[in-house]
Design an enzyme around this catalytic site. Structure first.
Site, PDB file in Angstrom:
ATOM      1  N   TYR A 281      50.725  36.672  48.553  1.00 57.58           N
ATOM      2  CA  TYR A 281      49.678  37.117  47.619  1.00 57.58           C
ATOM      3  C   TYR A 281      50.252  37.374  46.228  1.00 57.58           C
ATOM      4  O   TYR A 281      49.607  37.102  45.223  1.00 57.58           O
ATOM      5  CB  TYR A 281      48.956  38.349  48.185  1.00 57.58           C
ATOM      6  CG  TYR A 281      47.963  37.957  49.249  1.00 57.58           C
ATOM      7  CD1 TYR A 281      48.313  37.924  50.607  1.00 57.58           C
ATOM      8  CD2 TYR A 281      46.685  37.519  48.909  1.00 57.58           C
ATOM      9  CE1 TYR A 281      47.420  37.506  51.569  1.00 57.58           C
ATOM     10  CE2 TYR A 281      45.776  37.096  49.875  1.00 57.58           C
ATOM     11  CZ  TYR A 281      46.158  37.084  51.201  1.00 57.58           C
ATOM     12  OH  TYR A 281      45.264  36.638  52.146  1.00 57.58           O
TER      13      TYR A 281
ATOM     14  N   ASN B 138      35.723  33.050  46.570  1.00 59.39           N
ATOM     15  CA  ASN B 138      36.992  33.078  45.840  1.00 59.39           C
ATOM     16  C   ASN B 138      37.404  34.509  45.523  1.00 59.39           C
ATOM     17  O   ASN B 138      36.551  35.381  45.350  1.00 59.39           O
ATOM     18  CB  ASN B 138      36.880  32.273  44.532  1.00 59.39           C
ATOM     19  CG  ASN B 138      36.538  30.812  44.803  1.00 59.39           C
ATOM     20  OD1 ASN B 138      36.767  30.309  45.905  1.00 59.39           O
ATOM     21  ND2 ASN B 138      35.959  30.142  43.818  1.00 59.39           N
ATOM     22  N   VAL B 139      38.699  34.701  45.477  1.00 58.69           N
ATOM     23  CA  VAL B 139      39.239  36.054  45.229  1.00 58.69           C
ATOM     24  C   VAL B 139      39.948  36.109  43.869  1.00 58.69           C
ATOM     25  O   VAL B 139      40.608  37.087  43.560  1.00 58.69           O
ATOM     26  CB  VAL B 139      40.219  36.451  46.363  1.00 58.69           C
ATOM     27  CG1 VAL B 139      39.483  36.527  47.699  1.00 58.69           C
ATOM     28  CG2 VAL B 139      41.390  35.474  46.463  1.00 58.69           C
TER      29      VAL B 139
ATOM     30  N   HIS C   5      34.730  37.825  49.865  1.00 58.61           N
ATOM     31  CA  HIS C   5      36.056  37.952  50.487  1.00 58.61           C
ATOM     32  C   HIS C   5      37.002  38.824  49.668  1.00 58.61           C
ATOM     33  O   HIS C   5      38.212  38.711  49.822  1.00 58.61           O
ATOM     34  CB  HIS C   5      36.642  36.550  50.721  1.00 58.61           C
ATOM     35  CG  HIS C   5      35.827  35.741  51.677  1.00 58.61           C
ATOM     36  ND1 HIS C   5      35.901  34.370  51.759  1.00 58.61           N
ATOM     37  CD2 HIS C   5      34.899  36.119  52.597  1.00 58.61           C
ATOM     38  CE1 HIS C   5      35.050  33.940  52.687  1.00 58.61           C
ATOM     39  NE2 HIS C   5      34.427  34.980  53.195  1.00 58.61           N
TER      40      HIS C   5
ATOM     41  N   CYS D 284      45.769  50.649  49.986  1.00 54.80           N
ATOM     42  CA  CYS D 284      46.656  51.059  51.067  1.00 54.80           C
ATOM     43  C   CYS D 284      46.113  50.521  52.393  1.00 54.80           C
ATOM     44  O   CYS D 284      44.917  50.587  52.656  1.00 54.80           O
ATOM     45  CB  CYS D 284      46.731  52.580  51.129  1.00 54.80           C
ATOM     46  SG  CYS D 284      47.713  53.158  52.534  1.00 54.80           S
TER      47      CYS D 284
ATOM     48  N   CYS E 138      50.015  58.145  50.820  1.00 57.48           N
ATOM     49  CA  CYS E 138      50.414  58.424  52.225  1.00 57.48           C
ATOM     50  C   CYS E 138      51.704  57.726  52.632  1.00 57.48           C
ATOM     51  O   CYS E 138      52.166  57.869  53.762  1.00 57.48           O
ATOM     52  CB  CYS E 138      49.283  58.028  53.174  1.00 57.48           C
ATOM     53  SG  CYS E 138      49.144  56.237  53.413  1.00 57.48           S
TER      54      CYS E 138
ATOM     55  N   SER F  57      34.151  23.748  51.337  1.00 59.30           N
ATOM     56  CA  SER F  57      34.153  22.826  52.492  1.00 59.30           C
ATOM     57  C   SER F  57      33.195  23.310  53.560  1.00 59.30           C
ATOM     58  O   SER F  57      32.947  22.621  54.548  1.00 59.30           O
ATOM     59  CB  SER F  57      35.579  22.735  53.063  1.00 59.30           C
ATOM     60  OG  SER F  57      36.038  24.040  53.415  1.00 59.30           O
TER      61      SER F  57
END
Ligand code: BV8
Ligand code: ZN
Length: 250
Positions: free
Chosen positions: A67, A102-103, A119, A127, A150, A189
């Site tokens: 990522y 899409n992100v 998405h 986190c 945390c 697609s």
């Protein structure tokens, strides 16, 4: 491209339009689609092998680095004429909903306002345990950055395979698909569910379905119009043909 006159008149009369987009709409911004083979280091992996909680549990650093690599690629990406045409269409139609798989955040960057990110977004990091969003994080080379709250591992705020979609985004997308007069499916697609079901839902509720893609997909035979070509070329031409200067905007 010559557009069917009935498509032009549908769009001129349309009160409500919805558009579902996939990786193909960002391809002309230089971002690889999921179907394109990944390059270099990532060529050996299938996205579905990396975009899952199982992959993150098995090798969190590998998934985090994938990522981070994609975020870097997106940094130098800019919206293309296809993104801008969809933003223009939103300004021309009474009710326009952009539903994206899409992100990469390029639709908002192009000026689209009502965007449902089914998405999630690769630009957001949260986190993996307490869910708190992180604005900044270290880029320690050998481990995944930890949550300041945390201490657990951070993760991208995207929906992985096997994870539920954000309820409010999905509900809004389903509603928009079921009430629209015209539904566009652009650069996807049509494999990943439940996004891929939206054009069929729109069709069943009486919408005219327009597909824009380089090649046919499982939707094509059901679509009312199949505009074969690059979305960065087809969409601007369509917007000009429908809302050229002689036709007042809404
Ligand atoms: C869920 C974020 C349930 C992460 C993504 C068996 C059958 C049916 C369904 C399933 C099944 N097994 C599992 C499932 C469900 C699964 C699924 O659909 N799997 C698929 C593989 C069959 N779905 C899920 O897991 C979803 N969650 O179902 O949860 C649940 C409910 C309650 C509680 C618990 C669980 C979650 C799915 C979301 C996954 N996350 N992305 C990230 O980005 O890393 S998916 C990701 O892949 C994208 O977001 C996108 O959705 C998909 C890629 O598809 P496309 O965007 O279409 O891109 P693609 O490369 O495939 O195609 C590009 C197209 O563009 C091509 O057609 C090409 O011709 C065209 N093109 C190229 N250039 C251009 C162009 N067109 C025009 N112009 C151009 N220039
Ligand atoms: Zn935390």
């Amino acid at each position: 491209m010559i557009f069917p006159p009935e498509l032009i008149s549908f769009l001129r009369k349309a009160e409500r339009v919805a558009a579902l987009t996939g990786a193909g709409v960002s391809q002309e911004s230089g971002l690889r689609t999921f179907r394109d083979s990944q390059s270099g280091l990532w060529a050996q992996y299938k996205p579905t092998d990396l975009a899952s909680p199982e992959a993150f549990a098995r090798d969190p650093k590998l998934v985090w680095d994938w990522y981070a690599w994609r975020r870097e690629a997106i940094k130098s990406a800019r919206p293309n004429p296809g993104h801008y045409a969809l933003a223009e269409m939103e300004s021309r139609v009474a009710e326009f909903s952009l539903i994206t798989q899409n992100v990469d955040g390029l639709h908002r960057m192009a000026g689209s306002k009502r965007v449902h990110e089914l998405h999630g977004s690769i630009q957001r990091v949260r986190c993996s345990v307490c869910g708190r969003y992180a604005e900044t994080w270290g880029d320690d080379s050998d481990q995944v950055p930890a949550c300041e709250n945390c201490g657990e591992m951070l993760r991208p705020d995207v929906v992985w395979f096997g994870e539920p979609l954000p309820r409010s985004e999905l509900e809004a997308a389903v509603k928009a698909s079921c009430v629209c007069d015209v539904f566009f499916s652009v650069g996807t697609s049509g494999i990943v569910q439940p996004a891929a079901a939206l054009p069929f839902a729109a069709k069943n509720k009486g919408a005219a379905v327009v597909e824009v893609n380089l090649e046919p997909t499982p939707l094509t035979e059901k679509a009312d119009f199949f505009l074969q070509g690059k979305s960065g070329e087809v969409l601007p031409e369509l917007v000009n043909a429908v809302w050229d200067s002689t036709h007042p905007s809404r």
